[in-house]
Design a protein around this motif. Structure first.
Motif, short mmCIF file in Angstrom:
data_model
loop_
_atom_site.label_atom_id
_atom_site.label_comp_id
_atom_site.label_asym_id
_atom_site.label_seq_id
_atom_site.Cartn_x
_atom_site.Cartn_y
_atom_site.Cartn_z
N PRO A 1 -69.53 -55.80 -61.68
CA PRO A 1 -68.73 -54.72 -61.65
C PRO A 1 -69.71 -53.47 -61.03
O PRO A 1 -70.93 -53.58 -61.19
CB PRO A 1 -68.04 -54.28 -62.96
CG PRO A 1 -69.40 -54.64 -63.94
CD PRO A 1 -69.72 -56.28 -63.14
N ASP A 2 -69.19 -52.27 -60.60
CA ASP A 2 -69.99 -51.12 -60.29
C ASP A 2 -70.10 -50.23 -61.64
O ASP A 2 -70.79 -49.50 -61.99
CB ASP A 2 -69.49 -50.39 -59.35
CG ASP A 2 -69.59 -51.18 -58.00
OD1 ASP A 2 -70.60 -51.98 -57.77
OD2 ASP A 2 -68.53 -50.99 -57.09
N ILE A 3 -68.83 -50.28 -62.43
CA ILE A 3 -68.46 -49.40 -63.43
C ILE A 3 -68.31 -49.99 -64.60
O ILE A 3 -67.27 -51.29 -64.74
CB ILE A 3 -67.41 -48.35 -62.99
CG1 ILE A 3 -67.49 -47.66 -61.77
CG2 ILE A 3 -66.82 -47.41 -63.98
CD1 ILE A 3 -66.27 -47.08 -61.00
N ILE A 4 -68.49 -49.64 -65.79
CA ILE A 4 -68.21 -50.24 -67.07
C ILE A 4 -67.41 -49.26 -68.07
O ILE A 4 -68.14 -48.09 -68.22
CB ILE A 4 -69.40 -50.89 -68.02
CG1 ILE A 4 -70.13 -52.07 -67.01
CG2 ILE A 4 -68.87 -51.58 -69.23
CD1 ILE A 4 -71.17 -52.47 -67.51
N LEU A 5 -66.31 -49.52 -68.26
CA LEU A 5 -65.61 -48.68 -69.20
C LEU A 5 -65.76 -49.24 -70.65
O LEU A 5 -65.32 -50.20 -70.82
CB LEU A 5 -64.07 -48.37 -69.09
CG LEU A 5 -63.84 -48.08 -67.27
CD1 LEU A 5 -62.19 -48.12 -67.09
CD2 LEU A 5 -64.25 -46.91 -66.95
N MET A 6 -66.06 -48.26 -71.57
CA MET A 6 -66.23 -48.89 -73.07
C MET A 6 -65.04 -47.72 -73.81
O MET A 6 -65.46 -46.71 -74.02
CB MET A 6 -67.48 -48.67 -73.44
CG MET A 6 -68.55 -49.41 -72.53
SD MET A 6 -70.15 -49.34 -73.42
CE MET A 6 -70.86 -50.97 -72.52
#
Length: 251
Positions: A166-171
Motif C-alpha cells: 500500500p501507499d497509505i496505512i490507516l490505523m
C-alpha cells in the motif's frame, strides 16, 4: 502536494450529520494522528479515506476526498484497488484462522500479485522484517496465527497490510486492546514504517499522539477544530476547545 486531502467533506448516517465540512491535507511519509473525545467522528473520518463507510447502510457523502490526485468519491472508483492502496489496521487484531504464512500471502493471492513460491517467501520475510517480527517468527511460519500474543497478532496484521504494497496505512486505535509494553512496540513499529509509508492513526491516547505523530488533528462534534504540527497543537493550540481538551478540561 498532500497524499490525502478532503475538501468540504460531509458524511451522513441517514439523517445524522457525522462529518461537517472537514478540510484536511495529510502529507506523504509521516504519521498524522486524529484525536478527540468518543463519538466526535475521528474513526468515521479515517474510514472515508478507503471508503470503508460504504459498508454501512444509509451512508451518504458530499465534497471531495483526494487520494493522490484522484477524487475517490467520483464515479467508477475501483474500491478493491483503493483498499489495496489504502490499507487498514483495526482496533482489535483480526488475523485469519490460518497459519502465519497463509495470513501474509492471502492478500497477494487475492490481488493476483504473485504466483512464484520464491517471490511469496521473499515478501513474507520482507513484511515480517518491516514489523520487527522476522527473527521471532521465521521458524514458526506454519504455526497458527491465533497462537500469537495480542501484540504479535497486531503486528502480524500490519505486516499482512504491508504485503500488498500500500501507499497509505490507516490505523484505528491499534493499541486500545494492548498493555503498555505492547503499545510501545506497536509505536516503535509505526515510527519505522513512516520512513516508507504514510500513516494516519486515530487514537484516544493523547500521550501516544504526542509521542509518535508529526501532525495532529483535533475533532469535536464532527468538525475538524484544529490541525497542524504536533508540537504546535499541543504546546500552542490556536483554538480554546483544543486547549481545553488536551489539558483535560473537556471530553
Amino acid at each position: 502536494m498532500p497524499i490525502i486531502e478532503t475538501k468540504n467533506l460531509n458524511l451522513f448516517y441517514d439523517k445524522f450529520h457525522a462529518l461537517i465540512d472537514v478540510n484536511i491535507a495529510i502529507k506523504e511519509k509521516g504519521i498524522t494522528a486524529i484525536i478527540g473525545p468518543s463519538g466526535c467522528g475521528k474513526s468515521t473520518l479515517l474510514r472515508t479515506f478507503n471508503r470503508m463507510n460504504d459498508l454501512i447502510e444509509g451512508v451518504a457523502m458530499t465534497g471531495e476526498i483526494l487520494v493522490g490526485s484522484e477524487n475517490i468519491l467520483g464515479p467508477g472508483i475501483d474500491l478493491v484497488g483503493l483498499r489495496k492502496k489504502v490499507g487498514m489496521v483495526f482496533q482489535r487484531p483480526n488475523p485469519f484462522p490460518l497459519t502465519i504464512y497463509e495470513n501474509l500471502v492471502y492478500g497477494l493471492k487475492v490481488h493476483h500479485m504473485i504466483t512464484s513460491r520464491d517471490e511469496l517467501g521473499g515478501l513474507v520475510e520482507e513484511s515480517l522484517k518491516a514489523v520487527l517480527l522476522w527473527d521471532k517468527l521465521k521458524d514458526r511460519l506454519y504455526a497458527s496465527a491465533l497462537s500469537l500474543s495480542l501484540e504479535e497478532k497486531q503486528r502480524l496484521c500490519i505486516a499482512r497490510t504491508l504485503a500488498v504494497k500500500p501507499d497509505i496505512i490507516l490505523m484505528d486505535e491499534p493499541c486500545s486492546a494492548l498493555d503498555p509494553i505492547a503499545t510501545l512496540k506497536i509505536e516503535e513499529t509505526a515510527r519505522e514504517l513512516k520512513k516508507d509509508y504514510t500513516i494516519v492513526i486515530v487514537t484516544h491516547n493523547m500521550q501516544q499522539a504526542a509521542r509518535i505523530s508529526d501532525d495532529v488533528g483535533f475533532m469535536l462534534l464532527g468538525r475538524l477544530v484544529e490541525f497542524g504540527k504536533t508540537g504546535d497543537v499541543f504546546n500552542r493550540p490556536q483554538d480554546k476547545k483544543t486547549e481545553e481538551y488536551i489539558t483535560g478540561r473537556y471530553g
